[in-house]
Motif scaffolding. Structure first.
Motif, PDB file in Angstrom:
ATOM      1  N   MET A 220       0.822  -1.213   0.000  1.00 36.91           N
ATOM      2  CA  MET A 220       0.000   0.000   0.000  1.00 36.91           C
ATOM      3  C   MET A 220       0.855   1.261   0.000  1.00 36.91           C
ATOM      4  SD  MET A 220      -3.372   0.707   2.306  1.00 36.91           S
ATOM      5  CE  MET A 220      -3.657  -1.032   2.503  1.00 36.91           C
ATOM      6  N   GLY A 221       2.050   1.195   0.628  1.00 34.62           N
ATOM      7  CA  GLY A 221       2.971   2.324   0.575  1.00 34.62           C
ATOM      8  C   GLY A 221       3.479   2.546  -0.845  1.00 34.62           C
ATOM      9  N   LYS A 222       3.723   1.435  -1.550  1.00 35.32           N
ATOM     10  CA  LYS A 222       4.162   1.534  -2.949  1.00 35.32           C
ATOM     11  C   LYS A 222       3.045   2.129  -3.804  1.00 35.32           C
ATOM     12  CE  LYS A 222       6.320  -1.175  -6.632  1.00 35.32           C
ATOM     13  NZ  LYS A 222       5.607  -0.498  -7.715  1.00 35.32           N
ATOM     14  N   LEU A 223       1.805   1.726  -3.522  1.00 32.72           N
ATOM     15  CA  LEU A 223       0.661   2.283  -4.257  1.00 32.72           C
ATOM     16  C   LEU A 223       0.614   3.804  -4.084  1.00 32.72           C
ATOM     17  CD1 LEU A 223      -2.933   0.921  -4.387  1.00 32.72           C
ATOM     18  CD2 LEU A 223      -2.598   3.208  -3.480  1.00 32.72           C
ATOM     19  N   VAL A 224       0.799   4.277  -2.850  1.00 36.44           N
ATOM     20  CA  VAL A 224       0.775   5.724  -2.610  1.00 36.44           C
ATOM     21  C   VAL A 224       1.933   6.389  -3.354  1.00 36.44           C
ATOM     22  CG1 VAL A 224       1.009   7.519  -0.844  1.00 36.44           C
ATOM     23  CG2 VAL A 224      -0.438   5.517  -0.418  1.00 36.44           C
ATOM     24  N   ALA A 225       3.132   5.750  -3.303  1.00 35.65           N
ATOM     25  CA  ALA A 225       4.300   6.308  -3.994  1.00 35.65           C
ATOM     26  C   ALA A 225       4.101   6.321  -5.510  1.00 35.65           C
ATOM     27  CB  ALA A 225       5.542   5.491  -3.636  1.00 35.65           C
ATOM     28  N   ASP A 226       3.301   5.400  -6.007  1.00 31.45           N
ATOM     29  CA  ASP A 226       3.037   5.311  -7.449  1.00 31.45           C
ATOM     30  C   ASP A 226       1.775   6.088  -7.814  1.00 31.45           C
ATOM     31  OD1 ASP A 226       5.283   3.747  -7.738  1.00 31.45           O
ATOM     32  OD2 ASP A 226       4.199   1.848  -7.888  1.00 31.45           O
ATOM     33  N   ASN A 227       1.651   7.284  -7.317  1.00 29.02           N
ATOM     34  CA  ASN A 227       0.535   8.166  -7.710  1.00 29.02           C
ATOM     35  C   ASN A 227      -0.817   7.596  -7.283  1.00 29.02           C
ATOM     36  OD1 ASN A 227      -0.561  10.475  -8.983  1.00 29.02           O
ATOM     37  ND2 ASN A 227      -0.876   9.365 -10.906  1.00 29.02           N
ATOM     38  N   SER A 228      -0.815   6.887  -6.129  1.00 29.01           N
ATOM     39  CA  SER A 228      -2.044   6.273  -5.616  1.00 29.01           C
ATOM     40  C   SER A 228      -2.724   5.398  -6.669  1.00 29.01           C
ATOM     41  CB  SER A 228      -3.010   7.340  -5.078  1.00 29.01           C
ATOM     42  OG  SER A 228      -2.404   8.027  -3.992  1.00 29.01           O
ATOM     43  N   SER A 229      -1.875   4.670  -7.409  1.00 33.29           N
ATOM     44  CA  SER A 229      -2.401   3.784  -8.447  1.00 33.29           C
ATOM     45  C   SER A 229      -1.718   2.428  -8.358  1.00 33.29           C
ATOM     46  CB  SER A 229      -2.176   4.392  -9.831  1.00 33.29           C
ATOM     47  OG  SER A 229      -0.804   4.381 -10.165  1.00 33.29           O
ATOM     48  N   TRP A 230      -2.332   1.441  -8.984  1.00 33.44           N
ATOM     49  CA  TRP A 230      -1.760   0.091  -8.979  1.00 33.44           C
ATOM     50  C   TRP A 230      -1.941  -0.520 -10.362  1.00 33.44           C
ATOM     51  CZ3 TRP A 230       1.376  -1.684  -5.429  1.00 33.44           C
ATOM     52  CH2 TRP A 230       1.788  -3.019  -5.515  1.00 33.44           C
ATOM     53  N   THR A 231      -0.832  -0.977 -10.926  1.00 30.32           N
ATOM     54  CA  THR A 231      -0.858  -1.554 -12.271  1.00 30.32           C
ATOM     55  C   THR A 231      -0.585  -3.056 -12.210  1.00 30.32           C
ATOM     56  OG1 THR A 231      -0.129   0.529 -13.259  1.00 30.32           O
ATOM     57  CG2 THR A 231       0.183  -1.472 -14.569  1.00 30.32           C
ATOM     58  N   SER A 232      -1.451  -3.812 -12.848  1.00 27.61           N
ATOM     59  CA  SER A 232      -1.329  -5.268 -12.908  1.00 27.61           C
ATOM     60  C   SER A 232      -1.418  -5.692 -14.368  1.00 27.61           C
ATOM     61  CB  SER A 232      -2.461  -5.952 -12.140  1.00 27.61           C
ATOM     62  OG  SER A 232      -2.616  -5.382 -10.856  1.00 27.61           O
ATOM     63  N   THR A 233      -1.072  -6.950 -14.614  1.00 26.85           N
ATOM     64  CA  THR A 233      -1.172  -7.507 -15.961  1.00 26.85           C
ATOM     65  C   THR A 233      -2.290  -8.543 -16.000  1.00 26.85           C
ATOM     66  OG1 THR A 233       1.200  -7.183 -16.285  1.00 26.85           O
ATOM     67  CG2 THR A 233       0.095  -8.746 -17.761  1.00 26.85           C
ATOM     68  N   ILE A 234      -3.165  -8.407 -16.990  1.00 25.84           N
ATOM     69  CA  ILE A 234      -4.162  -9.461 -17.209  1.00 25.84           C
ATOM     70  C   ILE A 234      -3.395 -10.672 -17.721  1.00 25.84           C
ATOM     71  CG2 ILE A 234      -6.236 -10.125 -18.496  1.00 25.84           C
ATOM     72  CD1 ILE A 234      -6.750  -7.695 -16.732  1.00 25.84           C
ATOM     73  N   PRO A 235      -3.458 -11.808 -17.030  1.00 26.27           N
ATOM     74  CA  PRO A 235      -2.625 -12.947 -17.447  1.00 26.27           C
ATOM     75  C   PRO A 235      -2.854 -13.314 -18.917  1.00 26.27           C
ATOM     76  CG  PRO A 235      -3.618 -13.383 -15.306  1.00 26.27           C
ATOM     77  CD  PRO A 235      -4.253 -12.123 -15.825  1.00 26.27           C
ATOM     78  N   ALA A 236      -1.742 -13.507 -19.651  1.00 21.38           N
ATOM     79  CA  ALA A 236      -1.852 -13.842 -21.079  1.00 21.38           C
ATOM     80  C   ALA A 236      -2.534 -15.191 -21.278  1.00 21.38           C
ATOM     81  CB  ALA A 236      -0.458 -13.842 -21.710  1.00 21.38           C
ATOM     82  N   ALA A 237      -2.423 -16.064 -20.282  1.00 19.89           N
ATOM     83  CA  ALA A 237      -3.010 -17.412 -20.402  1.00 19.89           C
ATOM     84  C   ALA A 237      -4.498 -17.447 -20.080  1.00 19.89           C
ATOM     85  CB  ALA A 237      -2.260 -18.376 -19.475  1.00 19.89           C
ATOM     86  N   LEU A 238      -5.042 -16.303 -19.663  1.00 15.78           N
ATOM     87  CA  LEU A 238      -6.465 -16.277 -19.282  1.00 15.78           C
ATOM     88  C   LEU A 238      -7.343 -16.488 -20.515  1.00 15.78           C
ATOM     89  CD1 LEU A 238      -8.301 -15.694 -16.801  1.00 15.78           C
ATOM     90  CD2 LEU A 238      -8.401 -13.320 -17.608  1.00 15.78           C
TER      91      LEU A 238
END
Ligand SMILES: *[C@@H]1O[C@H](CO)[C@@H](O)[C@H](O)[C@H]1NC(C)=O
Ligand SMILES: *[C@@H]1O[C@H](CO)[C@@H](O)[C@H](O)[C@H]1NC(C)=O
Ligand SMILES: [Cu+2]
Length: 246
Positions: free
Chosen positions: A147-165
């Protein structure tokens, strides 16, 4: 009209005071396209979004809350949209900025809607985890958290939609678990949005859980006192919920 104005000023007051210490996902970026979220404290009538409805900035505070899956009320917007996203691409959730808490894990889940997501009941879905970040460095009592990283990253969180989905209709569920309030006072901030995944693979996502149900009320990672003496030197933290699908 008078009572309507009174209602509106009450909501504005709520948004300006207690609500400021909490919050949720206000917008998304999917494959380069920005999508506005549902706007809490406003009338849901005529609000169209890829996000499911959430009424207030307040957290959910128990693992058994019927709204743990997609927040309160978690119902469809008017009308409900779904965003088309390619498997393997990135999804960013933007929380209210700055997000007020830095202690606790970040988790991202998805669930197959098995058809039209707008007909899906969040508490019936089988959720698998696609991303998580817990205690990144330091100790439980004095550490750098997802959550500290999220705040440091402009209060955002980036994930990847799994390619195998596999391609299909999915709900995505972003969740912050804030544990800064001390023992027995977890704050869950779940937010859901509807996706249509294209160009997918042939994986089998899992393990899956349902919400409520996926978290134990006695989980020592949820009922945790980060200010306790014993936590000051502990360098490990087990993120609640299932393992990330690999
Ligand atoms: C930071 O987040 C805000 C939304 O809270 C967004 O409008 C802005 O574009 C973001 N800035 C960057 C550099 O991504
Ligand atoms: C934590 O570590 C410090 C430094 O090594 C030590 O002095 C202290 O006694 C430890 N505290 C606990 C509760 O183990
Ligand atoms: Cu808060």
């Amino acid at each position: 009209m008078k009572s309507n104005m009174f209602f509106k000023s009450l909501l504005a007051l709520a948004a300006a005071t207690g609500a400021a210490a909490h919050g949720g996902v206000l917008s998304y970026n999917l494959g380069g396209t920005t999508y506005n979220g549902f706007v809490p404290y406003n009338t849901p009538t005529g609000q169209s979004s890829i996000q499911r409805q959430w009424a207030t900035y307040n957290p959910i505070t128990t693992t058994t809350d019927p709204d743990l899956a997609c927040n309160n009320p978690g119902t469809t917007t008017d009308p409900q949209l779904s965003a088309t996203v390619t498997a393997g691409s990135s999804v960013t959730a933007f929380w209210n900025n700055p997000w007020p808490h830095t202690i606790g894990p970040v988790m991202v889940y998805m669930a197959n809607c098995n058809g039209d997501c707008s007909s899906a009941t969040p508490s019936s879905l089988q959720w698998f985890k696609i991303d998580e970040a817990g205690l990144l460095s330091g100790t439980v009592g004095n550490g750098y958290w997802g959550m500290g990283k999220l705040v440091a990253d402009n209060s955002s969180w980036t994930s990847t939609i799994p390619a195998a989905l596999p391609s299909g209709n999915y709900m995505i569920r972003h969740e912050l678990l804030a544990i800064h309030s001390g023992a027995d006072q977890p704050q869950f901030y779940p937010e859901c949005a509807q996706l249509t995944v294209t160009g997918g693979g042939s994986g089998t996502p899992g393990p899956t859980v349902v919400f409520p149900g996926g978290y134990s009320a006695t989980d020592p990672s949820i009922i945790i006192d980060v200010y306790g003496n014993n936590e000051q030197n502990v360098t490990t933290y087990t993120i609640p919920g299932p393992a990330v699908w690999s």
